[in-house]
Motif scaffolding. Structure first.
Motif, PDB file in Angstrom:
ATOM      1  N   VAL A   1       0.847  -1.184   0.000  1.00 14.27           N
ATOM      2  CA  VAL A   1       0.000   0.000   0.000  1.00 14.27           C
ATOM      3  C   VAL A   1       0.883   1.234   0.000  1.00 14.27           C
ATOM      4  O   VAL A   1       1.955   1.268   0.623  1.00 14.27           O
ATOM      5  N   TYR A   2       0.435   2.219  -0.735  1.00 14.95           N
ATOM      6  CA  TYR A   2       1.047   3.543  -0.720  1.00 14.95           C
ATOM      7  C   TYR A   2      -0.079   4.511  -0.406  1.00 14.95           C
ATOM      8  O   TYR A   2      -1.156   4.440  -0.998  1.00 14.95           O
ATOM      9  N   CYS A   3       0.159   5.376   0.548  1.00 15.02           N
ATOM     10  CA  CYS A   3      -0.842   6.370   0.925  1.00 15.02           C
ATOM     11  C   CYS A   3      -0.187   7.740   0.922  1.00 15.02           C
ATOM     12  O   CYS A   3       0.936   7.908   1.411  1.00 15.02           O
ATOM     13  N   ILE A   4      -0.887   8.680   0.352  1.00 20.02           N
ATOM     14  CA  ILE A   4      -0.435  10.060   0.346  1.00 20.02           C
ATOM     15  C   ILE A   4      -1.604  10.923   0.790  1.00 20.02           C
ATOM     16  O   ILE A   4      -2.758  10.609   0.518  1.00 20.02           O
ATOM     17  N   GLY A   5      -1.297  11.968   1.528  1.00 19.35           N
ATOM     18  CA  GLY A   5      -2.366  12.852   1.980  1.00 19.35           C
ATOM     19  C   GLY A   5      -1.818  13.965   2.843  1.00 19.35           C
ATOM     20  O   GLY A   5      -0.606  14.178   2.918  1.00 19.35           O
ATOM     21  N   ASN A   6      -2.743  14.647   3.488  1.00 19.19           N
ATOM     22  CA  ASN A   6      -2.384  15.740   4.388  1.00 19.19           C
ATOM     23  C   ASN A   6      -2.796  15.387   5.810  1.00 19.19           C
ATOM     24  O   ASN A   6      -3.896  14.869   6.020  1.00 19.19           O
TER      25      ASN A   6
ATOM     26  N   PRO B   1       6.870  12.923   6.465  1.00 16.36           N
ATOM     27  CA  PRO B   1       6.344  14.188   5.948  1.00 16.36           C
ATOM     28  C   PRO B   1       7.005  14.516   4.610  1.00 16.36           C
ATOM     29  O   PRO B   1       8.145  14.134   4.349  1.00 16.36           O
ATOM     30  N   LEU B   2       6.279  15.189   3.761  1.00 14.74           N
ATOM     31  CA  LEU B   2       6.811  15.671   2.491  1.00 14.74           C
ATOM     32  C   LEU B   2       7.079  17.164   2.660  1.00 14.74           C
ATOM     33  O   LEU B   2       6.246  18.007   2.319  1.00 14.74           O
ATOM     34  N   THR B   3       8.215  17.482   3.213  1.00 16.77           N
ATOM     35  CA  THR B   3       8.518  18.882   3.520  1.00 16.77           C
ATOM     36  C   THR B   3       8.677  19.688   2.244  1.00 16.77           C
ATOM     37  O   THR B   3       9.204  19.224   1.242  1.00 16.77           O
ATOM     38  N   GLY B   4       8.144  20.886   2.303  1.00 15.14           N
ATOM     39  CA  GLY B   4       8.238  21.798   1.172  1.00 15.14           C
ATOM     40  C   GLY B   4       7.225  21.535   0.078  1.00 15.14           C
ATOM     41  O   GLY B   4       7.252  22.166  -0.971  1.00 15.14           O
ATOM     42  N   ILE B   5       6.339  20.565   0.301  1.00 14.27           N
ATOM     43  CA  ILE B   5       5.339  20.202  -0.698  1.00 14.27           C
ATOM     44  C   ILE B   5       3.953  20.491  -0.135  1.00 14.27           C
ATOM     45  O   ILE B   5       3.653  20.138   0.997  1.00 14.27           O
ATOM     46  N   THR B   6       3.115  21.117  -0.931  1.00 17.60           N
ATOM     47  CA  THR B   6       1.737  21.349  -0.556  1.00 17.60           C
ATOM     48  C   THR B   6       0.837  20.533  -1.456  1.00 17.60           C
ATOM     49  O   THR B   6       0.930  20.628  -2.686  1.00 17.60           O
ATOM     50  N   LEU B   7       0.017  19.682  -0.847  1.00 15.29           N
ATOM     51  CA  LEU B   7      -0.949  18.915  -1.617  1.00 15.29           C
ATOM     52  C   LEU B   7      -2.266  19.663  -1.604  1.00 15.29           C
ATOM     53  O   LEU B   7      -2.825  19.934  -0.543  1.00 15.29           O
ATOM     54  N   ALA B   8      -2.750  20.023  -2.770  1.00 10.69           N
ATOM     55  CA  ALA B   8      -4.000  20.773  -2.862  1.00 10.69           C
ATOM     56  C   ALA B   8      -4.704  20.412  -4.157  1.00 10.69           C
ATOM     57  O   ALA B   8      -4.073  20.008  -5.138  1.00 10.69           O
ATOM     58  N   ALA B   9      -6.011  20.550  -4.155  1.00  9.54           N
ATOM     59  CA  ALA B   9      -6.789  20.305  -5.366  1.00  9.54           C
ATOM     60  C   ALA B   9      -6.431  21.341  -6.424  1.00  9.54           C
ATOM     61  O   ALA B   9      -6.072  22.475  -6.101  1.00  9.54           O
ATOM     62  N   PRO B  10      -6.503  20.956  -7.695  1.00  9.42           N
ATOM     63  CA  PRO B  10      -6.222  21.911  -8.773  1.00  9.42           C
ATOM     64  C   PRO B  10      -7.210  23.087  -8.726  1.00  9.42           C
ATOM     65  O   PRO B  10      -8.343  22.933  -8.322  1.00  9.42           O
ATOM     66  N   GLN B  11      -6.726  24.244  -9.149  1.00 13.09           N
ATOM     67  CA  GLN B  11      -7.580  25.422  -9.148  1.00 13.09           C
ATOM     68  C   GLN B  11      -7.763  25.975 -10.526  1.00 13.09           C
ATOM     69  O   GLN B  11      -7.072  25.813 -11.402  1.00 13.09           O
TER      70      GLN B  11
END
Length: 153
Positions: free
Chosen positions: A100-105, A143-153
């Motif tokens: 399993v790989y999980c990514i999120g905030n 943590p993924l430092t320096g990365i922001t996970l956000a929905a496309p705008q």
């Protein structure tokens, strides 16, 4: 000894049912659908998440883990499972393993990545397959430092 056509079809149906359980784990958790998530577990199931979260028993334990610990820790999550391999133990017990790989905030907005292996015991009771035991072996939780996970705008 060659399997009959009926045995081969039953094995294919079993594999599909187990794939659905693995998928419903991800979908139920990520979409915050507790009904879907809880439906994959036997009432006496054991979910061994291990550190830092702990181990949980039965529907009450699974519900507690998700509602009180995991969902509050994750603002968003997306799980991907792959490499599911199943090994029949008996007519009504199958052992499985998948990655399993999980990514999120996190709930604080920190992007996170998790890689783990799920080792499962699936049991068929009264014609229905569910998870009797799931052991989580974490490879990283970072943590993924320096990365922001956000929905496309």
């Amino acid at each position: 000894m060659a399997l009959t056509l009926e045995q081969r079809v039953e094995f294919l149906e079993t594999r599909l049912a187990l794939h659905d359980l693995v998928s419903d784990y991800c979908l139920g958790f990520d979409k915050r659908d507790m009904g879907r998530f809880l439906a994959i577990w036997w009432p006496d199931a054991v979910w061994e998440i291990g550190p830092p979260f702990g181990d949980f028993v039965g529907h009450e334990g699974v519900n507690h883990a998700v509602i009180d610990i995991l969902w509050p820790a994750w603002g968003t999550s997306t799980h991907y499972t792959t490499n599911l391999r199943v090994t029949p133990v008996s007519a009504d017990v199958v052992e499985g393993i998948c990655d399993v790989y999980c990514i999120g905030n996190s709930s604080e907005g920190q992007a996170q990545t998790v890689a783990a292996t799920y080792t499962d015991r699936f049991e068929r009771r009264d014609g229905v397959w569910k998870i009797a035991r799931r052991k989580v072996t974490m490879h990283h939780f970072s943590p993924l430092t320096g990365i922001t996970l956000a929905a496309p705008q």
